[in-house]
Enzyme design. Structure first.
Site, PDB file in Angstrom:
ATOM      1  N   LYS A 228       3.327  -6.236  -1.309  1.00 23.54           N
ATOM      2  CA  LYS A 228       4.461  -5.302  -1.246  1.00 23.54           C
ATOM      3  C   LYS A 228       4.083  -4.064  -0.424  1.00 23.54           C
ATOM      4  CE  LYS A 228       6.641  -1.852  -3.269  1.00 23.54           C
ATOM      5  NZ  LYS A 228       6.547  -0.797  -4.237  1.00 23.54           N
TER       6      LYS A 228
ATOM      7  N   ASP B  89      10.003  -5.545  -4.336  1.00 21.32           N
ATOM      8  CA  ASP B  89       9.692  -4.608  -5.415  1.00 21.32           C
ATOM      9  C   ASP B  89      10.570  -4.972  -6.614  1.00 21.32           C
ATOM     10  OD1 ASP B  89      12.242  -3.723  -4.882  1.00 21.32           O
ATOM     11  OD2 ASP B  89      11.720  -1.602  -4.846  1.00 21.32           O
TER      12      ASP B  89
END
Ligand code: SF4
Length: 205
Positions: free
Chosen positions: A118, A137
């Site tokens: 991420k 996320d």
């Protein structure tokens, strides 16, 4: 035209700013801000980094930071012990292995302690304009599932599902559209389907 094109088109029409809300002026600052943003709002991170970035400017500044002092500075972002470890550890590795430069590729970024896909995707997409993957996320995870774009709960698997259906030139922008939708409308509790631009095409899983 598939459903995903329709989803993207509608979201792009509604949400124009598809950049991260994190404030930064170079790849190092973005890396630090992104690590700090885990489980924390962008607004809090920006408040913390406003003073942090004045004090710590170079990779060396972070690598040689006093742990306790650093922890105190970033305390309000939560998980401050782990975040401190990740940031100082990353700076040390950047210094030792990557000639003092934040790596601009996925493989090297993933070597940095505490940096998962991420964070790496945010840094690659935002700071280097490279799309090697898609940011997943907590908002992307929840909204993609509700929209039926994935059946998975694991972020890495979700990313692979999204990579298969989203055109590559949208890999950087798509997650930020979804994050906006997730914050404003498709919230974790009580999503407001009737205010959502995807209402009529969403299976609401
Ligand atoms: S219709 Fe509801 S579940 Fe689907 S994306 Fe919109 S708010 Fe989320």
């Amino acid at each position: 035209v598939g459903k995903i094109d329709d989803v993207i088109k509608r979201l792009e029409k509604k949400y124009t700013n598809t950049k991260t809300a994190l404030k930064y002026s170079n790849p190092l600052e973005l890396l630090v801000a992104t690590i700090l943003s885990a489980q924390c709002t962008d607004a809090t991170v920006n408040k913390v980094t406003e003073t942090l970035f004045k004090k710590y400017k170079t990779v060396d500044d972070y690598a040689m930071a006093d742990v306790q002092e650093f922890e105190k500075q970033i305390y309000s972002t939560g998980f401050y012990k782990n975040k401190t470890k990740s940031i100082i550890g990353s700076a040390k590795m950047i210094r030792k292995k990557f000639k003092n430069k934040v790596p601009d590729n996925m493989e090297d970024l993933l070597e940095l302690p505490g940096v998962a896909r991420k964070t790496a995707n945010v840094v690659l997409g935002e700071a280097f304009g490279k799309s090697e993957g898609i940011v997943v996320d907590t908002h992307v995870k929840r909204v993609a599932f509700r929209l039926g774009l994935t059946k998975n709960k694991n972020p890495e698997k979700i990313e692979q599902d999204l990579i298969k259906i989203i055109p590559k030139d949208k890999w950087i922008g798509f997650p930020f559209l979804i994050i906006k939708l997730g914050r404003e409308v498709c919230t974790a509790k009580n999503p407001q389907h009737n205010k959502c631009v995807l209402n009529d095409i969403c299976p609401k899983k």
